[in-house]
Scaffold this active site. Structure first.
Site, short mmCIF file in Angstrom:
data_model
loop_
_atom_site.label_atom_id
_atom_site.label_comp_id
_atom_site.label_asym_id
_atom_site.label_seq_id
_atom_site.Cartn_x
_atom_site.Cartn_y
_atom_site.Cartn_z
N THR A 129 1.79 26.94 -18.56
CA THR A 129 0.37 26.97 -18.95
C THR A 129 -0.32 28.31 -18.75
O THR A 129 0.04 29.07 -17.83
CB THR A 129 -0.39 25.91 -18.11
OG1 THR A 129 -1.80 26.09 -18.28
CG2 THR A 129 -0.08 26.01 -16.62
N GLU A 131 -3.05 28.59 -17.48
CA GLU A 131 -3.74 28.54 -16.18
C GLU A 131 -3.06 29.45 -15.15
O GLU A 131 -3.68 29.83 -14.15
CB GLU A 131 -3.78 27.10 -15.65
CG GLU A 131 -4.78 26.21 -16.37
CD GLU A 131 -6.23 26.57 -16.07
OE1 GLU A 131 -6.60 26.59 -14.91
OE2 GLU A 131 -6.98 26.85 -17.03
N TYR A 154 -3.35 22.82 -9.58
CA TYR A 154 -2.57 22.60 -10.81
C TYR A 154 -1.80 23.87 -11.19
O TYR A 154 -0.59 23.82 -11.45
CB TYR A 154 -3.53 22.20 -11.95
CG TYR A 154 -2.91 22.21 -13.33
CD1 TYR A 154 -2.15 21.13 -13.77
CD2 TYR A 154 -3.06 23.29 -14.19
CE1 TYR A 154 -1.56 21.13 -15.05
CE2 TYR A 154 -2.49 23.31 -15.46
CZ TYR A 154 -1.75 22.22 -15.88
OH TYR A 154 -1.17 22.23 -17.13
N LYS A 158 2.21 24.54 -11.30
CA LYS A 158 2.89 24.96 -12.55
C LYS A 158 3.60 26.31 -12.36
O LYS A 158 4.63 26.57 -12.97
CB LYS A 158 1.87 25.07 -13.69
CG LYS A 158 1.42 23.71 -14.24
CD LYS A 158 2.45 23.11 -15.19
CE LYS A 158 1.97 21.83 -15.83
NZ LYS A 158 2.97 21.16 -16.66
#
Ligand code: NAP
Ligand code: F7E
Length: 342
Positions: A129, A131, A154, A158
């Site tokens: 991601t 992110e 999160y 990841k």
């Protein structure tokens, strides 16, 4: 070709299974047991062509059994606790799903691949991601070489998954790849992600079923694409000659405020803004009706301010580009929600 998709009931799982079936794949979808088989995002006819296998991402032995039984050519690991805001409330389970579970699959593949030289090698796609980048000023556009600076449980989870993939690719020669995907949306997007929350609320407000919409950080900028385009990119990543990591993005960024304005326009609202920070409101210019209010409950303890992806490598190596524009995406989502609430 046989594919195993985890997260089959999610947004991306639904588009990916359609794509792979259209390419002649036999598709297996991992679904955690809920006591009732329900796949609202998957068309009934598509569902009939899928093999649903029950299992939880955190159950190593069950995953091992499934992989050994199915013996897929490709595994697309899409399952996760994917809500960034919620990851602050549930950091431990989020970490397990996006970190530990990735390692589970890599360990299983390592075991299966090494069983015998005749056993076909399993390719692995990890749903990584944007992110990871953290959206710090000066790092945009973000590409495969931009340093990571995760700002949420999160993203940290990841990031561990990302590094396990890279490690197992380098150490054990596993065909494992990270798709570093920027936000991708659709009418099938979960209703607690900002784009869908906006399109659903505005459709309800227009129909007189909701008073106003409450949002958090209106200044956040995201590179929003269409999920249907992105699953094509996932597939291309695994068809490349060599395993590698790729950014998939549109190369365009918009604020949450701009998303609201564009969706409002399609429903006949000319949204204008008054006030600052928590006092900000969005009104319809013509009628003065308040459409948007800020609720600090939706602020996050850590925020990613600006995501803007550079998809040049995916274009050059995979021939992939995002086909759907921002305006087309918003229109598709607004129209679908106007229909969905009828
Ligand atoms: P999503 O709609 O939230 O779907 C998540 C899926 O994971 C659901 O099918 C969910 O099943 C499944 N899942 C969660 N916990 C599980 C568990 N313990 N065992 C088995 N399945 C479990 O997410 P998405 O938008 O399709 O995204 C797919 C993947 O890409 C995710 O890993 C996400 O983090 C990543 N990603 C998404 C975006 C984006 O913009 N959409 C961008 C970058 C990366 P239930 O139905 O049972 O909950
Ligand atoms: O938030 C702001 C919020 O939850 C987007 C996931 O698919 O993409 C997604 O993560 C922005 C944030 O997506 C509300 O603060 C304002 O800045 O739609 P979102 P996300 O956090 O970008 C990445 C790439 C993933 O990997 C994730 O899995 O919008 N925002 N007001 C709000 N967000 C929400 N959810 N709700 C609000 O009311």
């Amino acid at each position: 070709m046989k594919a195993l998709i985890t997260g089959i009931s999610g947004q991306d799982g639904s588009y990916l299974c359609e794509l792979l079936l259209s390419k002649g794949y036999e598709v297996y979808g991992l679904d955690r047991r809920k006591g009732i088989e329900s796949f609202p995002r998957i068309d009934k006819k598509v569902l009939e062509r899928l093999h649903i296998v029950e299992g939880d991402l955190l159950d190593f032995e069950r995953l091992r059994q499934i992989v050994k039984e199915v013996m897929p050519d490709e595994i697309y690991n899409l399952a996760a606790q994917s809500h960034v805001g919620y990851s602050f409330k549930a950091p431990i389970s989020t970490f397990e799903m996006s970190g530990k579970a990735v390692l589970f699959f890599l360990e299983i593949i390592r075991e299966v691949n090494s069983a015998s030289a005749d056993v076909p090698k399993i390719k692995f796609y990890q749903a990584s991601t944007s992110e990871l980048f953290g959206g710090d000023p000066g790092t945009e556009p973000q590409s495969e070489t931009t340093p990571f600076n995760p700002h949420s449980p999160y993203a940290i989870a990841k990031l561990s998954g990302f590094h396990f993939v890279k490690l197992y690719r380098e150490a054990y020669k596993i065909f494992a790849c990270n798709g570093i995907l920027f936000n991708h949306e659709s009418p099938r997007r979960g209703a607690d992600f900002v784009t869908r929350k906006v399109t659903l609320a505005l459709a309800n407000i227009k129909a007189g079923r909701q008073e106003f919409l409450e949002l958090g950080n209106m200044d956040a900028k995201r590179d929003w694409g269409f999920a249907g385009d992105y699953v094509e990119g996932m597939w291309r990543i695994l068809q490349n000659d060599t395993p590698d990591d790729f950014v998939l993005a549109t190369g365009e960024t918009h604020t949450v405020r701009e998303f609201v304005e564009e969706a409002g326009k399609l429903l006949g609202y000319d949204v204008v803004w008054e006030g600052k920070a928590e006092k900000e409101i969005g009104k319809d210019k013509k009628t003065g009706k308040i459409i948007v209010k800020i609720n600090p409950e939706f602020y996050r303890p850590g925020e990613v301010n600006l995501l803007l992806g550079d998809p040049a490598k995916a274009k050059k190596v995979l021939g992939w580009t995002a086909k759907t524009s921002f305006k087309e995406l918003v229109k598709m989502m607004v129209e679908a929600d106007v229909e969905s609430i009828k």
